[in-house]
Design an enzyme around this catalytic site. Structure first.
Site, PDB file in Angstrom:
ATOM      1  N   ALA A  32       0.863  -1.195   0.000  1.00  0.00           N
ATOM      2  CA  ALA A  32       0.000   0.000   0.000  1.00  0.00           C
ATOM      3  C   ALA A  32       0.896   1.239   0.000  1.00  0.00           C
ATOM      4  O   ALA A  32       0.747   2.147   0.823  1.00  0.00           O
ATOM      5  CB  ALA A  32      -0.960  -0.003   1.190  1.00  0.00           C
ATOM      6  N   LEU A  33       1.827   1.242  -0.938  1.00  0.00           N
ATOM      7  CA  LEU A  33       2.879   2.264  -0.936  1.00  0.00           C
ATOM      8  C   LEU A  33       2.338   3.666  -1.219  1.00  0.00           C
ATOM      9  O   LEU A  33       1.419   3.842  -2.006  1.00  0.00           O
ATOM     10  CB  LEU A  33       3.941   1.920  -1.992  1.00  0.00           C
ATOM     11  CG  LEU A  33       4.648   0.579  -1.841  1.00  0.00           C
ATOM     12  CD1 LEU A  33       5.757   0.454  -2.888  1.00  0.00           C
ATOM     13  CD2 LEU A  33       5.220   0.381  -0.446  1.00  0.00           C
ATOM     14  N   HIS A  34       2.961   4.647  -0.560  1.00  0.00           N
ATOM     15  CA  HIS A  34       2.663   6.051  -0.821  1.00  0.00           C
ATOM     16  C   HIS A  34       3.998   6.794  -0.871  1.00  0.00           C
ATOM     17  O   HIS A  34       5.066   6.166  -0.738  1.00  0.00           O
ATOM     18  CB  HIS A  34       1.721   6.626   0.250  1.00  0.00           C
ATOM     19  CG  HIS A  34       2.164   6.330   1.657  1.00  0.00           C
ATOM     20  ND1 HIS A  34       3.326   6.847   2.196  1.00  0.00           N
ATOM     21  CD2 HIS A  34       1.615   5.559   2.622  1.00  0.00           C
ATOM     22  CE1 HIS A  34       3.466   6.416   3.429  1.00  0.00           C
ATOM     23  NE2 HIS A  34       2.444   5.613   3.716  1.00  0.00           N
ATOM     24  N   GLY A  36       5.572   8.436   1.162  1.00  0.00           N
ATOM     25  CA  GLY A  36       6.432   8.216   2.331  1.00  0.00           C
ATOM     26  C   GLY A  36       7.347   7.019   2.094  1.00  0.00           C
ATOM     27  O   GLY A  36       8.566   7.091   2.284  1.00  0.00           O
ATOM     28  N   HIS A  37       6.734   5.886   1.661  1.00  0.00           N
ATOM     29  CA  HIS A  37       7.560   4.703   1.362  1.00  0.00           C
ATOM     30  C   HIS A  37       8.541   5.014   0.235  1.00  0.00           C
ATOM     31  O   HIS A  37       9.699   4.606   0.268  1.00  0.00           O
ATOM     32  CB  HIS A  37       6.677   3.539   0.887  1.00  0.00           C
ATOM     33  CG  HIS A  37       5.696   3.045   1.887  1.00  0.00           C
ATOM     34  ND1 HIS A  37       4.342   3.221   1.750  1.00  0.00           N
ATOM     35  CD2 HIS A  37       5.876   2.367   3.043  1.00  0.00           C
ATOM     36  CE1 HIS A  37       3.721   2.672   2.767  1.00  0.00           C
ATOM     37  NE2 HIS A  37       4.618   2.152   3.576  1.00  0.00           N
ATOM     38  N   VAL A 185       6.864  11.982   5.538  1.00  0.00           N
ATOM     39  CA  VAL A 185       6.438  12.755   4.366  1.00  0.00           C
ATOM     40  C   VAL A 185       4.967  13.131   4.605  1.00  0.00           C
ATOM     41  O   VAL A 185       4.167  12.298   5.048  1.00  0.00           O
ATOM     42  CB  VAL A 185       6.588  11.932   3.064  1.00  0.00           C
ATOM     43  CG1 VAL A 185       6.062  12.720   1.869  1.00  0.00           C
ATOM     44  CG2 VAL A 185       8.059  11.565   2.850  1.00  0.00           C
TER      45      VAL A 185
END
Ligand code: PAF
Length: 299
Positions: A32-34, A36-37, A185
């Site tokens: 569930a990357l965003h 921030g990742h 982030v």
């Protein structure tokens, strides 16, 4: 980018890289990357020759079944995001391995029996509220360390206590891995990016930035107010936010805790002078619209 689903395949690739004297960076995620990742992966691409990104929803760190079931699983979109990032990053890394194991692949002997204890750093804030959570995190992170054999491992500061726990884990198992904490982030309106934000209704999403705004004000107040007064103000401000500002759909913030702690030991401080060299951090957990949000502020 190469997707790897088998632990043995990951180990073989890592062994080969090590033979060539290459340095490996590990970014553990639950998918569930965003952005921030992506900021962690970008940094890892710049600082290492090979990057391993794990995307694995680790069942043993969830002490709430519903939370595990609701956790977003978006592997295809995640892999596309990683590919896009690689295309736009001038990195040192020549290779990125996206490790996407099944639960059986990760835990071939069934639910792991090992239990970790970390003493005071886990006895505050998230620890007592999520029994077994940090031990579950430690089990999966150690397994990832064993498989990826990284020189550096990257973790986001939003899960601030998790970083302290990983530091304690590294001290316990004596692995010479450099822990690299990376800053939060935020969305343009200040909300800390989190996979859980996807579960906020549009009205709740509009309200959520008030958490960071309140913490920023608390940082200003810390210049002239006592620790306990800042703590009380943050909790009161959020609990009464709907009365002061009105709220769509009858939504309200329900703060679970706000603690001001030493940045390394995570022990609560009663006076600003009690924090060590790294200063103090305020850590908050707040419920909004059935979603538990966490955030931090550095003092
Ligand atoms: O921070 C997370 O996403 C998880 O706790 C981690 C470190 C990937 C372990 O499952």
């Amino acid at each position: 980018m190469k997707q790897v689903t088998k632990a043995a395949e990951l180990t073989a690739a890592v062994e080969e890289a090590k033979k060539q004297g290459l340095e490996i960076g590990l970014v553990p995620t639950m998918g569930a990357l965003h952005e921030g990742h992506l900021s962690l992966i970008e940094r890892a691409l710049k600082e290492n020759d090979v990057v391993v990104v794990s995307l694995f929803v680790n069942p043993i760190q969830f002490n709430n079944k519903e939370d595990l079931e609701k956790y977003p699983r978006t592997i295809d979109a995640d892999l596309k995001l990683i590919e896009g990032l690689i295309a736009r990053t001038e990195g040192r890394a020549k290779e990125l391995l996206a490790f996407t194991p099944t639960v059986d692949e990760m835990y071939p002997d069934g639910e792991p029996k090992e239990v970790y204890h970390f003493g005071p750093v886990e006895e505050v804030m998230e620890g007592p509220r999520r029994p077994g959570h940090f031990s579950g995190v430690a089990v999966v992170v150690r397994r990832l360390f064993d498989l990826a054999q990284p020189k550096r491992a990257y973790f986001g500061e939003k899960d601030y206590q998790q970083i302290a726990v990983i530091r304690a884990l590294l001290a316990q198992i004596k692995y010479p891995i450099e822990l690299v904490p990376c800053p939060i982030v935020r969305a343009d309106d200040g909300l800390a990016l989190s996979s859980r934000n996807m579960r906020l209704s549009p009205a709740a999403r509009q309200m959520a930035p008030a958490i960071n705004a309140t913490l920023e004000q608390a940082a200003e107040m810390s210049e002239y107010e006592e620790v306990d007064d800042v703590k009380e103000w943050v909790l009161d401000t959020l609990a009464s936010w709907h009365e002061v500002n009105g709220s769509p759909d009858g939504l309200r913030f329900e703060p679970e805790y706000f603690e001001i702690v030493d940045a390394i030991t995570l022990q609560p401080i009663a006076d600003w002078s009690e924090s060590g060299e790294e200063g103090a951090v305020g850590c908050i957990a707040v419920w909004l619209d059935g979603v538990r949000l966490i955030d931090i502020v550095k003092f």
